[in-house]
Design an enzyme around this catalytic site. Structure first.
Site, PDB file in Angstrom:
ATOM      1  N   LYS A  32       0.839  -1.210   0.000  1.00 12.05           N
ATOM      2  CA  LYS A  32       0.000   0.000   0.000  1.00 12.05           C
ATOM      3  C   LYS A  32       0.862   1.244   0.000  1.00 12.05           C
ATOM      4  CE  LYS A  32      -1.749   1.865   3.933  1.00 12.05           C
ATOM      5  NZ  LYS A  32      -1.541   3.319   4.041  1.00 12.05           N
ATOM      6  N   ASN A  33       1.853   1.298   0.901  1.00 16.87           N
ATOM      7  CA  ASN A  33       2.605   2.545   1.080  1.00 16.87           C
ATOM      8  C   ASN A  33       3.598   2.811  -0.042  1.00 16.87           C
ATOM      9  OD1 ASN A  33       1.069   3.034   3.293  1.00 16.87           O
ATOM     10  ND2 ASN A  33       2.587   2.333   4.772  1.00 16.87           N
ATOM     11  N   CYS A 127      -4.956  12.589  11.244  1.00 17.07           N
ATOM     12  CA  CYS A 127      -4.976  11.124  11.221  1.00 17.07           C
ATOM     13  C   CYS A 127      -5.406  10.600  12.597  1.00 17.07           C
ATOM     14  CB  CYS A 127      -3.575  10.617  10.886  1.00 17.07           C
ATOM     15  SG  CYS A 127      -3.594   8.874  10.585  1.00 17.07           S
ATOM     16  N   ARG A 132      -0.965  15.263  12.048  1.00 21.08           N
ATOM     17  CA  ARG A 132      -0.166  14.790  10.917  1.00 21.08           C
ATOM     18  C   ARG A 132       0.552  15.994  10.307  1.00 21.08           C
ATOM     19  NH1 ARG A 132      -1.844   9.469   7.939  1.00 21.08           N
ATOM     20  NH2 ARG A 132       0.218   8.930   7.195  1.00 21.08           N
ATOM     21  N   ASP A 315       3.759   0.393  12.098  1.00 22.38           N
ATOM     22  CA  ASP A 315       2.514  -0.131  11.513  1.00 22.38           C
ATOM     23  C   ASP A 315       2.239  -1.570  11.928  1.00 22.38           C
ATOM     24  OD1 ASP A 315       2.974   1.661   8.380  1.00 22.38           O
ATOM     25  OD2 ASP A 315       2.282   2.308  10.350  1.00 22.38           O
ATOM     26  N   ARG A 407      -9.054   0.009   3.599  1.00 23.13           N
ATOM     27  CA  ARG A 407      -8.154   1.007   3.003  1.00 23.13           C
ATOM     28  C   ARG A 407      -6.810   0.359   2.653  1.00 23.13           C
ATOM     29  NH1 ARG A 407      -6.280   4.860   6.747  1.00 23.13           N
ATOM     30  NH2 ARG A 407      -4.823   5.285   5.060  1.00 23.13           N
TER      31      ARG A 407
END
Ligand code: EPZ
Length: 437
Positions: A32-33, A127, A132, A315, A407
């Site tokens: 994703k990132n 966030c 953020r 994460d 997401r």
């Protein structure tokens, strides 16, 4: 349609009946990132890019929508491959209505600045992890000669020309490192980024840019040197596998004392996670592009401090904390990156966890059997932690706000079900009165 009436489904939940050991094989999707940086970066190319191994997640869908509205011809040629033709972009403005669904909308600033010398993008939403800030992003843009102003929730960036410069980041920032790279690849001269982020997705973006003809050296170290080029050409590129998705399934396998082969991974990207899981009593077998995780003995208590790569990834913090509730003894978890990444602990407490949080430190009591309960996903990785908690809890767990999970995790309930989990997605009809036909 129910009983002839049309209902609007507005609430989705995951329902898990815990107690199953996860066994079997699961394939990890694209990162994703990396995807949220590489897909916008394709707009720097003068012709068509083909991006493979794109994860089917809502953050990617949001990017596709934004780029389509900007005039980019962007389309899926199959479930995980995007064709991107940016030759007819007609705007460098991304208003809040377009950007609000995407946390990483800030990558459009660096890309549009790098391509057009200007950008106007809505500020990224606050966030769930705390404030953020983007001060380091702005530091990078201004060092390259851009003028930056923030008015009415919009970031307005412009530069008559971008000139390479030396930039020392006060904070190790993935986003600021990536954004500065995006703006610098076509700047005049040499840019040196010091105190750069070293995450695998930073390296993946650098590799993508270089495959388009950029000159980026040192990605993955503290110092990245970028020599500007006049143009970038289209390319066919495959995104790296998602190290956090892989780590999540590694923790789920260990938490359920299962036996799972996790395929399509780069074991080196998983080293911080593997090392910690082995110390916590799991067995991890590494292959060329897969890892196998089992656990036969008890979960061993541990100490975790999240740090920028190659430290233990923030994460993975909620997922690991959940596992530590099953350890023999008391564990300590320190969140070294974000100000407020323990919001999910309240949800774990509803399931019987005994965790004390004081600022960035959590004291996790072990040997706490979890029982199923209705809980919420408070953010993406917290949602993954709730999934793991539901898998190990006794009884039924219902997880709300699963849009957070979707997401960043492709088909998570499908993948877990294929490993033996008793999980399903249910749709709750809208509480409003059915609309008469
Ligand atoms: C990226 O966020 C990831 N998101 C995050 O993953 C991840 O947690 C984070 O990197 C750290 O690895 C994406 O890649 C889309 P940072 P980013 O800039 O770039 C401070 C997930 O679950 N900071 O590295 O926004 C900041 O407050 C998400 O996939 C400044 O002070 O993170 C934080 O404390 C969640 N000023 C620290 O640096 C700035 O200008 C690291 O933030 C920028 C950041």
């Amino acid at each position: 349609m129910i009983d002839g009436e049309e209902w609007r489904f507005s609430l989705e939940k995951f329902v898990i009946n815990g107690g199953c050991r996860l066994c079997g094989e699961v394939t990890v999707s694209g990162a994703k990132n990396a995807a949220v940086a590489i897909i916008p970066a394709a707009m720097l190319a003068d012709d068509i890019c083909i991006i493979e191994n794109v994860p089917a997640i809502s953050d990617v869908s949001a990017i596709i929508d934004i780029m389509s509205q900007m005039g980019v011809d962007i389309r899926l040629v199959n479930k995980s491959t995007l064709r991107i033709d940016s030759r007819n972009i007609h705007t460098a403005v991304i208003p809040y209505e377009m950007a609000k669904h995407l946390r990483a909308s800030y990558y459009f600033i660096g890309t549009l600045l790098g391509r057009f010398g200007q950008a106007m993008v809505a500020m990224p939403g606050g966030c769930d992890l705390g404030v953020r800030p983007i001060d380091q992003h702005i530091k990078g843009f201004e060092a390259l000669g851009a003028e930056v102003s923030i008015e009415r929730g919009m970031i307005d960036v412009s530069a008559r020309s971008l000139i390479g410069n030396q930039i020392y980041f006060d904070v190790v920032s993935v986003g600021a490192t990536i954004n500065t790279m995006l703006a610098a690849v076509k700047a005049n001269g040499l840019t040196i980024i010091e105190n750069a982020a070293k995450e695998p997705h930073v390296v993946d973006l650098a590799n993508f840019l270089n495959s388009m003809g950029a000159d980026v050296r040192g990605a993955g170290t503290d110092v990245i040197k970028i020599r500007g080029v006049s143009s970038l050409h289209g390319v066919d590129y495959a995104i790296i596998p998602d190290q956090i998705e892989a780590g999540t399934y590694m923790v789920a396998a260990a938490a359920t004392a299962g036996d799972v082969l996790i395929k399509n991974v780069i074991p080196k990207h998983l080293e911080p996670i593997t090392a910690k899981l082995v110390k916590m009593g799991a067995e991890v077998y590494e292959y060329d592009d897969a890892v196998r995780v089992t656990r036969k003995g008890p979960v061993v208590k541990g100490t975790i401090k999240t740090m920028p790569h190659p430290g233990f990834p923030t994460d993975m913090q909620p997922q690991m904390t959940t596992l530590l509730t099953q350890a023999e003894g008391t564990s300590l978890v320190t969140e070294g990156v974000w100000d407020n990444r323990f919001r999910y602990v309240d949800e774990l407490r509803r399931m019987g966890a005994n965790i004390q949080v004081d600022g960035k430190v959590a004291i996790v009591e072990g040997n706490t059997p979890l029982t199923g309960a209705p809980v919420k996903a408070t953010d993406l990785r917290a949602g993954a932690a709730m999934m793991i908690a539901g898998l190990i809890a006794t009884g039924r767990t219902e997880i709300e706000d699963i849009y957070h999970i979707e997401r960043g995790y492709e088909d998570m309930e499908v993948k877990l079900r294929s490993l033996g989990a008793d999980i399903k997605k249910i749709y709750i009809p809208d509480s409003a009165i059915p609309q008469a036909l």
